[in-house]
Design a protein around this motif. Structure first.
Motif, PDB file in Angstrom:
ATOM      1  N   LEU A 196       0.843  -1.208   0.000  1.00 16.87           N
ATOM      2  CA  LEU A 196       0.000   0.000   0.000  1.00 16.87           C
ATOM      3  C   LEU A 196       0.872   1.250   0.000  1.00 16.87           C
ATOM      4  O   LEU A 196       0.608   2.204  -0.747  1.00 16.87           O
ATOM      5  CB  LEU A 196      -0.925   0.006   1.224  1.00 16.87           C
ATOM      6  N   GLN A 197       1.910   1.250   0.816  1.00 19.40           N
ATOM      7  CA  GLN A 197       2.803   2.422   0.866  1.00 19.40           C
ATOM      8  C   GLN A 197       3.449   2.683  -0.486  1.00 19.40           C
ATOM      9  O   GLN A 197       3.440   3.806  -0.990  1.00 19.40           O
ATOM     10  CB  GLN A 197       3.910   2.185   1.909  1.00 19.40           C
ATOM     11  N   VAL A 198       3.999   1.647  -1.087  1.00 19.13           N
ATOM     12  CA  VAL A 198       4.755   1.837  -2.320  1.00 19.13           C
ATOM     13  C   VAL A 198       3.836   2.164  -3.503  1.00 19.13           C
ATOM     14  O   VAL A 198       4.263   2.771  -4.485  1.00 19.13           O
ATOM     15  CB  VAL A 198       5.636   0.583  -2.585  1.00 19.13           C
ATOM     16  N   SER A 199       2.541   1.809  -3.388  1.00 16.04           N
ATOM     17  CA  SER A 199       1.599   2.089  -4.478  1.00 16.04           C
ATOM     18  C   SER A 199       1.476   3.587  -4.761  1.00 16.04           C
ATOM     19  O   SER A 199       1.156   3.984  -5.876  1.00 16.04           O
ATOM     20  CB  SER A 199       0.213   1.512  -4.156  1.00 16.04           C
ATOM     21  N   SER A 200       1.735   4.419  -3.750  1.00 16.56           N
ATOM     22  CA  SER A 200       1.659   5.869  -3.950  1.00 16.56           C
ATOM     23  C   SER A 200       2.809   6.376  -4.819  1.00 16.56           C
ATOM     24  O   SER A 200       2.714   7.447  -5.413  1.00 16.56           O
ATOM     25  CB  SER A 200       1.679   6.596  -2.598  1.00 16.56           C
ATOM     26  N   TYR A 201       3.889   5.606  -4.869  1.00 15.86           N
ATOM     27  CA  TYR A 201       5.085   6.015  -5.623  1.00 15.86           C
ATOM     28  C   TYR A 201       5.205   5.285  -6.962  1.00 15.86           C
ATOM     29  O   TYR A 201       5.917   5.732  -7.847  1.00 15.86           O
ATOM     30  CB  TYR A 201       6.346   5.750  -4.786  1.00 15.86           C
ATOM     31  N   TRP A 202       4.526   4.137  -7.087  1.00 12.33           N
ATOM     32  CA  TRP A 202       4.627   3.336  -8.304  1.00 12.33           C
ATOM     33  C   TRP A 202       3.843   3.982  -9.442  1.00 12.33           C
ATOM     34  O   TRP A 202       2.798   4.602  -9.233  1.00 12.33           O
ATOM     35  CB  TRP A 202       4.084   1.927  -8.034  1.00 12.33           C
ATOM     36  N   ARG A 203       4.364   3.836 -10.671  1.00 12.24           N
ATOM     37  CA  ARG A 203       3.658   4.313 -11.866  1.00 12.24           C
ATOM     38  C   ARG A 203       3.599   3.196 -12.895  1.00 12.24           C
ATOM     39  O   ARG A 203       4.515   2.360 -12.973  1.00 12.24           O
ATOM     40  CB  ARG A 203       4.369   5.537 -12.478  1.00 12.24           C
TER      41      ARG A 203
END
Length: 391
Positions: free
Chosen positions: A239-246
């Protein structure tokens, strides 16, 4: 009757702004289409509301201008909100990574805010639809299901698009654009990631297994749990990394963070050569995952039969598992919305639109998105407080 302020949205930010403005003697009307106030508060944190975090810092918020949030966060801090919880007699506890939760139910937080609004003389209209908002001289006219309402100021606290089943819409963004304010492109954030069938076929048998891992997207990584699901990967680290993933970019998962697995496997081969690879891996990961990793490596014999090169290959795959998500589960399960009303169009001290005096935007509708773990609630409290001081 003319109001000093009409606040659109009875969520965390809207109620906070209403309390502050009401305490300052303002005539405040809060309107929400939901049948109850604070519905997102009520369901958050598994019903216990992760209401803030001890480790609030500007770098833990995503925005085109990460420093925008600084003024509000410094003026109404996590300690200020904790003091309100204590004054209300709401018991709380700290979980991992500075996350604070209610000991009891999240409804206690809602009750505190609703009670504070009542004592401050705020009027609350629930189950009331809002239509057009337009300028009228120095103030505004807001069309509602109970007829047009006139106010000197309008505060938009309508949240983002996440969890549409609770009535979330893009109303706040549309309103901003109608008044000429730019909106940063929105996308689901704090959301599980999904994968193509090839990866899914490998993950599905592990559904329900959780493992502490390090997950990285670009230069940003998080050390928290990863949960395997029937649809892909979830858990706090994902969930945390989803904000940074594209889209189109990989993520990297280290299933045994802080461990030089190659060296450990070589040592295990020397010390317990007759053991199976899964037995050795089960020291650090759940047994189901250990068996799955052994199978994926195509290994069936004991450790003694594995070459050093084979051990290094296995270790590299576990220490640096590269995955290419195809998407996310979307707004349906996203905890928040990334993007929103462009902070360049707002005054960081008051949350007022620079080009539209009397129009304010607070909370999730603004292009400020916090990490998982109480950061987004703190932004709601702080931005709501800031607007409440200016109304």
């Amino acid at each position: 009757m003319a109001w000093d302020a009409i606040i659109l949205g009875a969520g965390a930010a809207g109620m906070m702004a209403a309390v502050e403005a009401g305490r300052r003697g303002r005539r405040v009307l809060v309107i929400d289409h939901a049948k109850a106030a604070g519905e997102k508060i009520r369901i958050s944190g598994g019903g216990r509301c992760n209401f803030t975090n001890l480790n609030i810092a500007p770098e833990r918020f995503l925005s085109q201008n990460p420093r925008f949030a600084l003024s509000a966060l410094k003026r109404f801090t996590q300690w200020d909100f904790i003091a309100r919880m204590d004054a209300a007699g709401i018991a709380w506890h700290e979980k991992t990574l500075g996350q604070l939760f209610c000991d009891g139910s999240a409804t206690q937080v809602v009750a505190m805010l609703v009670g504070d609004m009542q004592r401050a003389g705020v009027t609350l209209w629930l189950d009331c639809a809002v239509g057009e908002v337009r300028r009228d001289g120095a103030g505004f006219v807001v069309q509602t299901a109970r007829g047009p309402q006139v106010a000197r100021a309008v505060v938009v606290a309508t949240g983002g698009k996440s969890i549409p089943k609770m009535g979330a819409t893009g109303f706040g963004y549309q309103l901003a654009e109608r008044f000429g304010l730019p909106v940063v492109e929105t996308r689901p954030a704090l959301v599980p990631l999904t994968f193509a069938e090839q990866e899914l076929a490998w993950m599905r048998p592990l559904a329900g297994v959780a493992v502490d891992a390090r997950v990285t997207a670009g230069r940003t990584g998080f050390d928290e749990a990863v949960l395997f699901t029937h649809r892909g990967l979830s858990g706090p680290a994902i969930l945390q990394v989803s904000s940074y993933w594209r889209e189109g970019e990989p993520i990297h998962v280290n299933l045994v963070p802080g461990l030089d697995l190659g060296a450990e496997l070589r040592a295990a081969k020397a010390a317990q050569g007759r053991s199976a690879l899964r037995t050795v891996l089960a020291r650090w990961v759940p047994e189901r995952l250990a068996r799955h990793l052994e199978e994926a490596a195509g290994v069936s014999g004991p450790m003694a039969e594995l070459s050093g090169a084979a051990l290094d290959r296995i270790a590299a795959g576990i220490n640096g598992w590269r995955l290419l998500p195809v998407g996310s589960e979307g707004y349906r399960t996203a905890e928040v919305t990334l993007g929103g009303v462009d902070t360049r169009a707002l005054d960081g001290r008051t949350m007022e639109a620079k080009g539209v005096p009397g129009l304010y935007f607070i909370g999730e509708v603004v292009d400020v998105t916090g990490w998982l773990g109480g950061y987004n609630f703190q932004w709601a409290w702080s931005s709501g407080w800031a607007a409440g001081q200016a109304l």
